[in-house]
Design a protein around this motif. Structure first.
Motif, short mmCIF file in Angstrom:
data_model
loop_
_atom_site.label_atom_id
_atom_site.label_comp_id
_atom_site.label_asym_id
_atom_site.label_seq_id
_atom_site.Cartn_x
_atom_site.Cartn_y
_atom_site.Cartn_z
N UNK A 144 -14.09 -7.69 4.40
CA UNK A 144 -12.79 -7.36 3.82
C UNK A 144 -12.16 -6.15 4.49
N UNK A 145 -13.00 -5.23 4.99
CA UNK A 145 -12.49 -3.98 5.56
C UNK A 145 -12.77 -3.87 7.05
N UNK A 146 -12.81 -5.02 7.76
CA UNK A 146 -13.03 -4.94 9.20
C UNK A 146 -11.78 -4.33 9.85
N UNK A 147 -11.97 -3.72 11.00
CA UNK A 147 -10.91 -2.95 11.64
C UNK A 147 -9.67 -3.76 11.96
N UNK A 148 -9.85 -5.02 12.34
CA UNK A 148 -8.69 -5.85 12.67
C UNK A 148 -7.81 -6.06 11.43
N UNK A 149 -8.45 -6.32 10.30
CA UNK A 149 -7.68 -6.54 9.07
C UNK A 149 -7.03 -5.25 8.60
N UNK A 200 -7.36 -10.99 -4.15
CA UNK A 200 -8.20 -12.03 -3.52
C UNK A 200 -9.51 -11.42 -3.03
N UNK A 201 -9.41 -10.28 -2.37
CA UNK A 201 -10.61 -9.62 -1.85
C UNK A 201 -11.57 -9.26 -2.98
N UNK A 202 -11.03 -8.63 -4.02
CA UNK A 202 -11.87 -8.17 -5.10
C UNK A 202 -12.36 -9.31 -5.98
N UNK A 203 -11.66 -10.41 -6.00
CA UNK A 203 -12.10 -11.56 -6.82
C UNK A 203 -13.48 -12.03 -6.40
#
Length: 413
Positions: free
Chosen positions: A204-209, A370-373
């Motif tokens: 969820x927290x990769x640098x590209x995103x 969506x990420x936290x779901x």
């Protein structure tokens, strides 16, 4: 031996055929020691040296510190496999009683005592018979002038246990082991769930995103406040005494309310320091790599404050508290706190200005949901697994205690 049958604790009687035995008579008691740390010839060998810090498992077989045969013979004590070993001094004794059985030859320090069981007593049975008395044993613990706990060995030796036949001892051990196997299995599932959560968070927290999201200062999407300062407390009318969370309560990813202290404040200042469900709590100081550790408050206490060494971060509409917590605990978030933290001799700290200035990514609210779901689903399963383990531990405690007292008997195979 002190008789074939006798009345046990709490007025109960052990079954006919059981022996009543004081712990002093249960085996040979031994004290340990620490070889001189200045002598390199004593350390770095292949013999585990067990101390209060290393005795965390019931099955005792290894330690971070090891001694040589020379070290074991000069200042320490060697015991063989099948020795019951327990802690009699240390900070942990204030809340837990550590005990176990050696599964190989080990040396041990002065914070521990060892009992080599006498003939007719299985070391695992002896350890369980002592461990089940933990509440009683913890009440014997005294605090030393240094603040550590100390268990009076003489008082411990006065405790009496019932000893059945070796065959029944082994049936009790087998019953305990059956519970342990189930718990180990559940813990294995729990570990996999935690790995899955870490993978989801990293993805969820990769640098590209993160690079695609808007970045703002934290105080642009949340308010940051320090808590109540301890010291001279007001008295009289218009004051109220309430629980508060301190640094010790705010752990990495969870809040521990096992021990919550109280403070008295003016009623008029309550709103300033009161926590609300959904507040993110971040610690001000500690080891450099633990700066800014925190968790989201779940409101489990109806009225609760926070100390000035714990920052309260209250999110606005643009940021979900658990998404912000996910970021502050990420490698990038931790790197920020470490880069701005003020390092002293023993501790590091951050201030509220540095927390407010923290640059954070702010994806659209729908994307945060969506990420936290997915992560919440994993966390829910972890919490369910932890409840199962806790329930199984409670059942195990009751069953084994009944078996050790003879209140329940297992049929012979």
């Amino acid at each position: 031996m002190r008789g074939e049958t006798a009345e046990g604790r709490r007025g109960t009687s052990w079954p006919v055929g059981w022996r009543r035995l004081a712990l002093a008579d249960a085996g040979t008691w031994l004290s340990g020691g620490t070889p001189a740390t200045s002598n390199a010839a004593y350390w770095g060998g292949d013999i585990p040296w067990i101390s209060g810090a290393s005795m965390k498992d019931f099955h005792i077989k290894d330690s971070d510190r090891r001694v040589t045969q020379l070290g074991a013979k000069n200042g320490s004590r060697l015991v063989d496999k099948g020795t019951t070993l327990f802690l009699v001094r240390g900070m942990s004794l204030k809340s837990e009683f550590r005990i176990g059985v050696t599964e190989r030859e080990v040396a041990f320090g002065q914070d521990c005592k060892a009992v080599i069981p006498r003939e007719g007593i299985d070391p695992y049975f002896l350890a369980y018979a002592i461990k089940v008395r933990t509440p009683e044993i913890l009440r014997m613990v005294e605090e030393t002038s240094h603040g550590t706990g100390r268990l009076d060995t003489a008082r411990l030796q006065e405790l009496e246990i019932g000893i059945p036949t070796m065959a029944e001892q082994r049936r009790i051990i087998a019953a305990h082991a059956a519970f342990e196997r189930r718990i180990v299995g559940l813990r294995g599932v729990l570990r996999k769930l935690r790995v899955a959560e870490e993978a989801l968070a990293a993805n969820a927290l990769d640098q590209e995103r993160i690079g695609r999201w808007e970045r703002v200062r934290l105080d642009a999407v949340a308010s940051v406040a320090a808590g109540v300062t301890l010291g001279s407390e007001p008295v009289g009318n218009g004051t109220v005494e309430l629980p508060y969370l301190r640094v010790a309560n705010v752990l990495d990813g969870r809040i521990d309310t096992t021990e919550v202290k109280t403070v008295r404040i003016l009623q008029s200042r309550y709103e300033r320091f009161a926590l609300q469900k959904g507040d993110l709590l971040l610690t001000e100081g500690g080891d450099l790599d633990k700066l800014g550790r925190g968790a989201v408050w779940d409101g489990r206490l109806e009225e609760c404050l926070h100390q000035n060494h714990v920052f309260r971060v209250r999110c606005g509409e643009r940021t979900l508290p658990d998404f912000l917590a996910l970021y502050t605990s990420s490698p990038e978030g931790r790197a920020y706190f470490q880069s701005v933290g003020k390092q002293t001799t023993n501790l590091a700290s951050i201030n509220s200005t540095q927390v407010k200035q923290m640059p954070i990514p702010v994806p659209p609210r729908e994307e945060q949901e969506r990420i936290m779901g997915a992560i919440r689903t994993i966390r829910y399963r972890q919490a369910s697994m932890e409840r199962q383990i806790a329930k199984l531990r409670t059942v195990q405690q009751g069953v084994v205690e009944d078996l050790l007292s003879g209140a329940e008997r297992l049929p012979a195979a």
